[in-house]
Enzyme design. Sequence first.
Site, PDB file in Angstrom:
ATOM      1  N   TYR A   1      13.516  -0.766  12.279  1.00  0.00           N
ATOM      2  CA  TYR A   1      13.129  -0.791  13.694  1.00  0.00           C
ATOM      3  C   TYR A   1      12.104   0.298  14.042  1.00  0.00           C
ATOM      4  CZ  TYR A   1      16.866  -4.094  15.019  1.00  0.00           C
ATOM      5  OH  TYR A   1      17.666  -5.209  15.159  1.00  0.00           O
TER       6      TYR A   1
ATOM      7  N   LYS B   1      23.488  -1.050   2.347  1.00  0.00           N
ATOM      8  CA  LYS B   1      23.146  -2.027   1.306  1.00  0.00           C
ATOM      9  C   LYS B   1      22.322  -1.303   0.238  1.00  0.00           C
ATOM     10  CE  LYS B   1      23.103  -6.417   0.017  1.00  0.00           C
ATOM     11  NZ  LYS B   1      24.273  -7.180  -0.382  1.00  0.00           N
TER      12      LYS B   1
ATOM     13  N   ASP C   1      27.050  -6.555   4.096  1.00  0.00           N
ATOM     14  CA  ASP C   1      27.313  -7.997   4.157  1.00  0.00           C
ATOM     15  C   ASP C   1      28.804  -8.279   3.926  1.00  0.00           C
ATOM     16  OD1 ASP C   1      26.909  -7.046   1.607  1.00  0.00           O
ATOM     17  OD2 ASP C   1      25.822  -8.799   0.869  1.00  0.00           O
TER      18      ASP C   1
ATOM     19  N   ASP D   1      23.079  -2.595  14.718  1.00  0.00           N
ATOM     20  CA  ASP D   1      22.808  -3.532  15.805  1.00  0.00           C
ATOM     21  C   ASP D   1      23.554  -4.844  15.557  1.00  0.00           C
ATOM     22  OD1 ASP D   1      21.714  -4.726  18.011  1.00  0.00           O
ATOM     23  OD2 ASP D   1      19.681  -4.870  17.217  1.00  0.00           O
TER      24      ASP D   1
ATOM     25  N   ASP E   1      27.247  -6.187  17.314  1.00  0.00           N
ATOM     26  CA  ASP E   1      27.262  -7.438  18.085  1.00  0.00           C
ATOM     27  C   ASP E   1      28.313  -8.397  17.521  1.00  0.00           C
ATOM     28  OD1 ASP E   1      25.170  -6.523  19.667  1.00  0.00           O
ATOM     29  OD2 ASP E   1      24.025  -8.382  19.523  1.00  0.00           O
TER      30      ASP E   1
END
Length: 326
Positions: free
Chosen positions: A120, A167, A199, A223, A227
């Site tokens: 980001y 990751k 994941d 993020d 969510d």
Amino acid sequence: MTHEIAVVPGDGIGQEVTPAAVEVLESLDIDFEFVEAEAGDAVKEATGEALPQETYDLAASADATLFGAAGETAADVILPLREAVDSFVNVRPAKAYPGIDAVRPETDLVFLRENTEGVYAGIEDRLTEDVATLTRVTTQSASRRLAEFACDYVEDSEHDGFTIAHKANVMRETDGLFRDTVAEVAEERGVETDEVLMDAFATHVCLDPAQFDVVVCPNLAGDVLSDLAAGLVGGLGLLPSANVGPDRALFEPVHGTAPDIAGDEVANPAAKIISAAMMLDYLGHEEESEAVQAAVETTLAEGPRTPDLGGDASTSDVTNAIIDRL
Ligand code: NAI
Ligand code: MG
């Protein structure tokens, strides 16, 4: 000591839930000076600017900011406002409340998301018609700053430790640096950590959220995963968040302006009031913070409730019930 609080309601139900949170804060025996400022679609339409300089300056100098929500201009408002408070961590609790219909009622998580870099950071390129690229930035200093915050957080809140979601098996340099730095700081500080591939975390948290507690993540992972956790506790409507910097912080509900109900005075003020409780804790008023949180929880469980939770109460009915329970 008086706390100067910037109040930026924004658009839509931001105009309804933000004053509700201010009312709750005003009912406490704490000295606040609330200074209101504009941001969002309405002020853009009137002046051409979604975030007037004076609003930015106010957020950059106040002890804390209470933000509501902005409409189409959300990104033009919230990203600079987070920068105004130099926020390096986004704190997002995802907790299922008794009496609320949740996919996983046992969920009680807190995400500590790196808030400044990763994918980001905004370094993207369109090289040819066929090829677009993205440069990801991870620094030891930002990872260290987040890790120090995470250690303080688990010590202050009496959590046992935290989980690092990453990751690093694929993104060896970037997530590798993140994971190694965070783990190293925790070890120096004597805070226990474990780690999980992000994941796999997505699967495990859906099947058994109770195995996780505080989760520390890079920006994009934080993020997406927070969510996802919002879905487990019954949607975005009840979730608060804090953007914390070294000297000040900004508190906002996770939800937006809810154009479908804006103006009807039925917006659920819980997410904004829990955000205000997080602000109380940040400002050193732990006891009042817990009292507000408890009053919200009792009200969610016993009512009155707004229509999103199956009730027929108004925003002010719920706000008054919370104040009465304080
Ligand atoms: P939203 O969160 O505004 O609404 C989604 C659904 O949840 C709607 O049905 C709404 O009525 C309901 N809802 C949300 N908060 C509620 C509350 N407190 N009480 C009762 N019901 C509630 O998200 P949506 O519809 O995707 O976006 C609407 C606008 O908000 C857009 O213009 C978007 O850009 C903006 N937005 C702004 C954010 C911010 O300022 N941080 C964050 C998310 C969206
Ligand atoms: Mg998001």
